[in-house]
Design a protein around this motif. Structure first.
Motif, PDB file in Angstrom:
ATOM      1  N   CYS A 180       0.822  -1.223   0.000  1.00 40.95           N
ATOM      2  CA  CYS A 180       0.000   0.000   0.000  1.00 40.95           C
ATOM      3  C   CYS A 180       0.852   1.268   0.000  1.00 40.95           C
ATOM      4  O   CYS A 180       0.454   2.297  -0.567  1.00 40.95           O
ATOM      5  CB  CYS A 180      -0.916   0.001   1.221  1.00 40.95           C
ATOM      6  SG  CYS A 180      -2.281  -1.183   1.121  1.00 40.95           S
ATOM      7  N   CYS A 186      -6.171   2.433   0.358  1.00 41.56           N
ATOM      8  CA  CYS A 186      -5.677   1.120  -0.065  1.00 41.56           C
ATOM      9  C   CYS A 186      -6.465   0.026   0.645  1.00 41.56           C
ATOM     10  O   CYS A 186      -6.726   0.101   1.853  1.00 41.56           O
ATOM     11  CB  CYS A 186      -4.188   0.997   0.256  1.00 41.56           C
ATOM     12  SG  CYS A 186      -3.455  -0.556  -0.290  1.00 41.56           S
ATOM     13  N   ASP A 187      -6.862  -0.980  -0.074  1.00 43.38           N
ATOM     14  CA  ASP A 187      -7.659  -2.068   0.493  1.00 43.38           C
ATOM     15  C   ASP A 187      -7.020  -3.408   0.115  1.00 43.38           C
ATOM     16  O   ASP A 187      -6.153  -3.485  -0.758  1.00 43.38           O
ATOM     17  CB  ASP A 187      -9.092  -1.975  -0.045  1.00 43.38           C
ATOM     18  CG  ASP A 187     -10.059  -2.817   0.777  1.00 43.38           C
ATOM     19  OD1 ASP A 187      -9.645  -3.310   1.859  1.00 43.38           O
ATOM     20  OD2 ASP A 187     -11.204  -2.996   0.336  1.00 43.38           O
ATOM     21  N   ALA A 221      -3.408  -6.278  -2.346  1.00 44.52           N
ATOM     22  CA  ALA A 221      -3.646  -4.852  -2.092  1.00 44.52           C
ATOM     23  C   ALA A 221      -4.076  -4.200  -3.403  1.00 44.52           C
ATOM     24  O   ALA A 221      -3.577  -4.548  -4.472  1.00 44.52           O
ATOM     25  CB  ALA A 221      -2.396  -4.184  -1.549  1.00 44.52           C
ATOM     26  N   HIS A 222      -5.011  -3.241  -3.287  1.00 41.54           N
ATOM     27  CA  HIS A 222      -5.452  -2.509  -4.486  1.00 41.54           C
ATOM     28  C   HIS A 222      -6.000  -1.150  -4.058  1.00 41.54           C
ATOM     29  O   HIS A 222      -6.489  -0.967  -2.939  1.00 41.54           O
ATOM     30  CB  HIS A 222      -6.507  -3.304  -5.264  1.00 41.54           C
ATOM     31  CG  HIS A 222      -7.693  -3.731  -4.441  1.00 41.54           C
ATOM     32  ND1 HIS A 222      -8.767  -2.918  -4.195  1.00 41.54           N
ATOM     33  CD2 HIS A 222      -7.925  -4.896  -3.777  1.00 41.54           C
ATOM     34  CE1 HIS A 222      -9.634  -3.573  -3.441  1.00 41.54           C
ATOM     35  NE2 HIS A 222      -9.143  -4.772  -3.164  1.00 41.54           N
ATOM     36  N   GLY A 223      -5.894  -0.182  -4.971  1.00 42.78           N
ATOM     37  CA  GLY A 223      -6.358   1.177  -4.675  1.00 42.78           C
ATOM     38  C   GLY A 223      -5.711   2.151  -5.634  1.00 42.78           C
ATOM     39  O   GLY A 223      -5.326   1.777  -6.746  1.00 42.78           O
TER      40      GLY A 223
END
Length: 342
Positions: A180, A186-187, A221-223
């Motif tokens: 992140c 960020c998730d 993680a993605h964002g």
């Protein structure tokens, strides 16, 4: 009517006679006599009963006491080459001399011998002893020499080879934070449920060795802010460890220490406007491992276990780049073990 009365009187007389005969029976029980040895019971100077010792050295003899059915008596034991003799002698009488070739041993004391008593004479020691019991007597179960006072052990945690498999919750210390970075919103996840399997060999009840495979859940993680990214860290871990256990009946509490070899793949996809690019990094390397747990053998072949471990995942990029990994994986697992050894 006269005939009926006569029959009743005869029956009553027979009943009283039979009861008196039974009541007059005095039991002399001899323990720890040589198996197969002839054992005689004497009342004063007369042999009144004879028997043969069982393989356990036990024999019971019936002695009929004269009226009034009781006496103060001295007890003597004659040890002969071919027999053993137990003499019950009225305290006011002198015992008959022991036969030639026999050795007399007296049991100290004067005993009130009655028809309701059992005389338990023990010949096991150098000096015989006697227990005067009211009523019947059941001797204890014979013990094997050298095992006196030792209780038969219950079922224990086994040794030998066992296979195991289970699931558990794993979490990396740094991977989610690194993925992140400083991106807001960020998730993803820092870990989750994974699985493990392997084999354990207990050399004895407290020392063993283990080899296994651990597959934690991939870290994702993605964002993004003005751009987007998706990251996935996937790892395979192979473990080798020594185990030291503390047996506690069917359970065993153990600690483990060893090493692990990991292989990981980090995949990062970034999208800026309409441009998308993907980065891929693979690492491998050795790290330390330690932990502990408990196994409970619910049957001789099947056990349930719970375990906590901490593994270092450390290595450099396989393509020779600057990438590296140095993280910690905490794993709490539980599962089933199946014993293969007999």
């Amino acid at each position: 009517m006269t005939r009926l009365g006569r029959l009743l009187a005869i029956a009553a007389a027979l009943h009283v006679t039979a009861g008196a005969t039974t009541a007059a029976a005095q039991t002399v029980m001899v323990r720890n006599a040589p198996p197969g040895m002839t054992v005689e019971a004497l009342l004063n100077d007369a042999v009144v009963a004879t028997g043969t010792a069982s393989p356990e050295g036990l024999v019971s003899l019936e002695v009929k006491l004269p009226e009034p059915g009781e006496m103060d008596a001295n007890i003597y034991v004659d040890v002969c080459e071919q027999s053993r003799r137990v003499a019950v002698v009225d305290r006011n009488k002198r015992p008959a001399p022991e036969p030639a070739g026999c050795t007399r041993r007296d049991i100290s004391g004067i005993f009130w011998v009655r028809r309701v008593n059992t005389l338990v004479v023990d010949l096991g020691g150098t000096q015989p002893s006697m227990l005067l019991v009211k009523g019947s007597y059941t001797p204890p179960k014979p013990t094997v020499e050298g095992e006196e006072g030792v209780e038969a052990p219950g079922r224990q945690a086994p040794t030998g080879l066992a296979l195991f498999g289970g699931t558990g919750l794993g979490k990396f210390r740094d991977q989610f934070l690194i993925a992140c970075g400083n991106v807001s919103g960020c998730d993803g996840n820092a870990g989750g449920f994974g699985y493990s399997f392997g084999a354990t060999f207990w050399i004895n009840r407290w020392l063993g060795a283990e080899g296994g495979y651990l597959k934690p859940r991939a870290v994702t993680a993605h964002g993004g802010d003005g751009f987007s990214f998706d990251s996935q860290f996937d790892v395979d871990i192979f473990t080798v460890a020594a185990k030291v256990g503390v047996p506690a009946g069917i359970a065993r509490i153990y600690g483990l220490v060893g090493t692990n070899y990991h292989q990981s793949t980090l995949t990062l996809t970034e999208t800026i406007a309409l441009a998308t690019q993907t980065f891929n990094q693979q690492t491998h390397g050795w790290g330390w491992l330690f932990g502990g747990g408990t196994e409970i053998w619910v049957t001789p072949k099947v056990a349930l276990y719970g375990e906590v471990s901490l593994a270092q995942t450390k290595g450099k990029a396989e393509n020779g780049g600057d990438g590296l990994i140095d993280d910690r994986l905490r794993f709490i697992g539980f599962g089933v073990k199946v014993r293969l050894s007999r």
